[in-house]
Design an enzyme around this catalytic site. Structure first.
Site, PDB file in Angstrom:
ATOM      1  N   SER A 183      -0.890 -14.472  55.082  1.00 42.07           N
ATOM      2  CA  SER A 183      -0.007 -15.284  55.394  1.00 42.07           C
ATOM      3  C   SER A 183       0.238 -15.492  56.842  1.00 42.07           C
ATOM      4  O   SER A 183      -0.290 -14.594  57.657  1.00 42.07           O
ATOM      5  CB  SER A 183       1.415 -14.932  54.802  1.00 42.07           C
ATOM      6  OG  SER A 183       1.940 -13.809  55.580  1.00 42.07           O
ATOM      7  N   LYS A 184       0.944 -16.521  57.215  1.00 38.29           N
ATOM      8  CA  LYS A 184       1.267 -16.822  58.659  1.00 38.29           C
ATOM      9  C   LYS A 184       1.958 -15.600  59.316  1.00 38.29           C
ATOM     10  O   LYS A 184       1.705 -15.550  60.501  1.00 38.29           O
ATOM     11  CB  LYS A 184       2.053 -18.109  58.724  1.00 38.29           C
ATOM     12  CG  LYS A 184       1.274 -19.343  58.432  1.00 38.29           C
ATOM     13  CD  LYS A 184       2.110 -20.520  59.139  1.00 38.29           C
ATOM     14  CE  LYS A 184       1.467 -21.796  58.689  1.00 38.29           C
ATOM     15  NZ  LYS A 184       2.106 -22.296  57.532  1.00 38.29           N
ATOM     16  N   ARG A 185       2.586 -14.859  58.721  1.00 39.21           N
ATOM     17  CA  ARG A 185       3.377 -13.861  59.305  1.00 39.21           C
ATOM     18  C   ARG A 185       2.266 -12.796  59.847  1.00 39.21           C
ATOM     19  O   ARG A 185       2.578 -12.164  61.055  1.00 39.21           O
ATOM     20  CB  ARG A 185       3.836 -12.623  58.314  1.00 39.21           C
ATOM     21  CG  ARG A 185       5.516 -13.352  58.191  1.00 39.21           C
ATOM     22  CD  ARG A 185       6.153 -12.411  57.143  1.00 39.21           C
ATOM     23  NE  ARG A 185       5.429 -12.483  55.788  1.00 39.21           N
ATOM     24  CZ  ARG A 185       4.727 -11.741  55.149  1.00 39.21           C
ATOM     25  NH1 ARG A 185       4.602 -10.331  55.653  1.00 39.21           N
ATOM     26  NH2 ARG A 185       4.062 -11.886  54.006  1.00 39.21           N
ATOM     27  N   TYR A 186       0.954 -12.887  59.311  1.00 35.31           N
ATOM     28  CA  TYR A 186       0.024 -11.819  60.152  1.00 35.31           C
ATOM     29  C   TYR A 186      -0.666 -12.543  61.051  1.00 35.31           C
ATOM     30  O   TYR A 186      -1.283 -11.706  61.896  1.00 35.31           O
ATOM     31  CB  TYR A 186      -1.006 -11.630  58.696  1.00 35.31           C
ATOM     32  CG  TYR A 186      -1.812 -10.679  58.907  1.00 35.31           C
ATOM     33  CD1 TYR A 186      -1.585  -9.094  59.330  1.00 35.31           C
ATOM     34  CD2 TYR A 186      -3.267 -11.325  59.214  1.00 35.31           C
ATOM     35  CE1 TYR A 186      -2.658  -8.405  59.550  1.00 35.31           C
ATOM     36  CE2 TYR A 186      -4.150 -10.274  59.852  1.00 35.31           C
ATOM     37  CZ  TYR A 186      -4.042  -8.940  59.813  1.00 35.31           C
ATOM     38  OH  TYR A 186      -4.922  -8.086  60.336  1.00 35.31           O
ATOM     39  N   GLY A 187      -0.683 -13.551  60.896  1.00 35.91           N
ATOM     40  CA  GLY A 187      -1.540 -14.326  62.188  1.00 35.91           C
ATOM     41  C   GLY A 187      -2.071 -15.684  61.900  1.00 35.91           C
ATOM     42  O   GLY A 187      -1.484 -16.189  60.720  1.00 35.91           O
TER      43      GLY A 187
END
Ligand code: GLU
Length: 423
Positions: free
Chosen positions: A199-203
């Protein structure tokens, strides 16, 4: 002949997971001499956006995943879905509820033969009756998908694991129409190292973000194909090699874990393989954006990238790695560079400038000969001159071979920059 499709919904941009699904479809079609269809699933009017359709098409083209048929747009096929829903209505397999058309689910056991997961079994008694056409006249995903896959002659449905729960619902529809059921292959999703879906949280998850950062399409595809596939022999593959080696049966059933370092390493390997001309072409826009170089510098840039090729992990790094080739003679030195430059006195800088000025052919060998002469005549160690000189010319402490670098930088730029030091 096999026929597959990639069917993105334009409710978001193309992310790594969907690019991987597109790639597997593409490889499957190409490796079997089949057809690859592109279908835009935009029947959800509120969540679909034209801008995203264009972005998805652009990303696919950039990746080189060209389709043989389509793009079809579900939004242009609404009458077709209505016609098929009416047929189920007339056959008593569906009923109307106000404006909506609903499919009657009969309790049975449904078996899905999956090319990756082998057999999956479902019990349809757990399912509620399924909406086919919503009260606004638009079809649901499961219904439109089955009608289209049938009408488009899709033989193999390759899609993400997240659709496994839709498959029995779709199979019930094939059975109700009496249509042949395609093969299914549900590919494992891309996960974060700590677990959970990427997900975007990760990168960065969008293909576009990697493109903007200077990842090469061939490297991104290479990474995506290796992710949960392959037998580990050869890692750097061209698209042609991927097509030759690809088999759906080799996809791992376990989830694929995303690793940005591996992706970046693969990118660097592909960059190393590029011809100078192509690499310079790809780097130029990054330098133009920073006002460092322009089209007129192209021949010079070719020499610069040839020198830096082994150090570029992704293209946007070129601005930082090569800035000193393009900056004016005077540069704003860092504290560290200044300290290193000040380790040698002005008379040495002067002598160096004089000797460099005498060189006609400003080749690495000639430059080295002059520098070694000075080092020897003053009883210095090589590093005593080389480190300050590198800092003076590049404002950095590491980089490509100093004499090669000076030769590319050229006699005039080299000497002008050194003159700024004694000024
Ligand atoms: N539109 C669906 C998606 O983007 C496609 C599902 C399918 O391939 O059947 O997830």
């Amino acid at each position: 002949m096999v026929k597959v499709r990639f069917a993105p919904s334009p409710t978001g941009c193309l992310h790594l997971g969907s690019a991987r699904t597109a790639l597997f479809n593409f490889l499957f079609a190409r490796s079997r001499g089949g057809k690859f269809v592109l279908r835009i699933e935009d029947s959800d009017r509120r969540r679909s956006h034209q801008r995203l359709v264009e972005e998805i098409l652009e990303d696919l083209r950039w990746l080189g995943l060209f389709w043989d048929e389509g793009p079809y747009f579900q939004s242009e096929r609404i009458e077709i879905y209505k016609r098929y829903a009416k047929r189920l209505l007339e056959e008593g397999k569906a009923y109307k509820q106000q404006e909506a058309i609903i499919f009657k689910v009969n309790p049975t056991r449904i078996r899905v033969k999956d090319l990756i997961h082998k057999e999956i079994e479902f019990d349809s008694s757990m399912l509620k009756d399924q909406v086919l056409i919503k009260s606004d006249g638009f079809p649901t995903y499961n219904f439109a998908c089955v009608v289209d896959d049938y009408e488009m002659g899709i033989t193999t449905v390759i899609r993400g694991d997240d659709h496994i729960s839709n498959t029995p619902k779709q199979i019930m529809l094939y059975q109700a129409f009496g249509w042949q059921i395609p093969e299914f292959a549900h590919i494992p999703l891309i996960m974060e190292p700590e677990g959970g879906r990427l997900s975007k949280r990760y990168g960065a998850t969008a293909v576009k973000e990697y493109r903007d950062k200077g990842y090469l399409p061939e490297a991104l595809l290479n990474y995506l194909v290796l992710l949960g596939w392959g037998k580990g022999e050869k890692e750097i593959l061209s698209l042609e090699e991927m097509i030759r080696r690809f088999s759906l049966y080799d996809i791992n059933r376990t989830q694929a874990v995303f690793n940005i370092d591996k992706l970046t390493w693969i990118n660097a390997q592909h960059i190393k393989q590029l011809e100078d001309e192509r690499l310079a072409r790809l780097c130029l826009p990054f330098l133009q954006r920073e006002n460092l170089a322009s089209e007129e510098d192209f021949d010079y840039l070719k020499k610069v990238v040839a020198l830096l090729k082994g150090r570029i992990k992704y293209l946007s790094q070129i601005t930082e790695l090569s800035a000193y080739f393009f900056l004016p003679a005077h540069i704003e030195y860092t504290e560290e560079s200044r300290a290193r430059i000040n380790k040698i006195g002005k008379d040495l800088w002067r002598e160096l400038i004089e000797k460099l000025e005498e060189i006609d052919n400003f080749s690495p060998d000639e430059i080295e000969r002059v520098c070694r002469q000075i080092i020897a005549s003053r009883g210095l160690k090589g590093a005593d001159l080389i480190h300050p000189l590198r800092s003076a010319l590049t404002n950095m402490s590491v980089g490509p071979g100093l004499f090669e670098l000076m030769s590319v930088l050229g006699k005039k730029k080299t000497i002008d920059r050194l003159k700024c030091i004694i000024a």
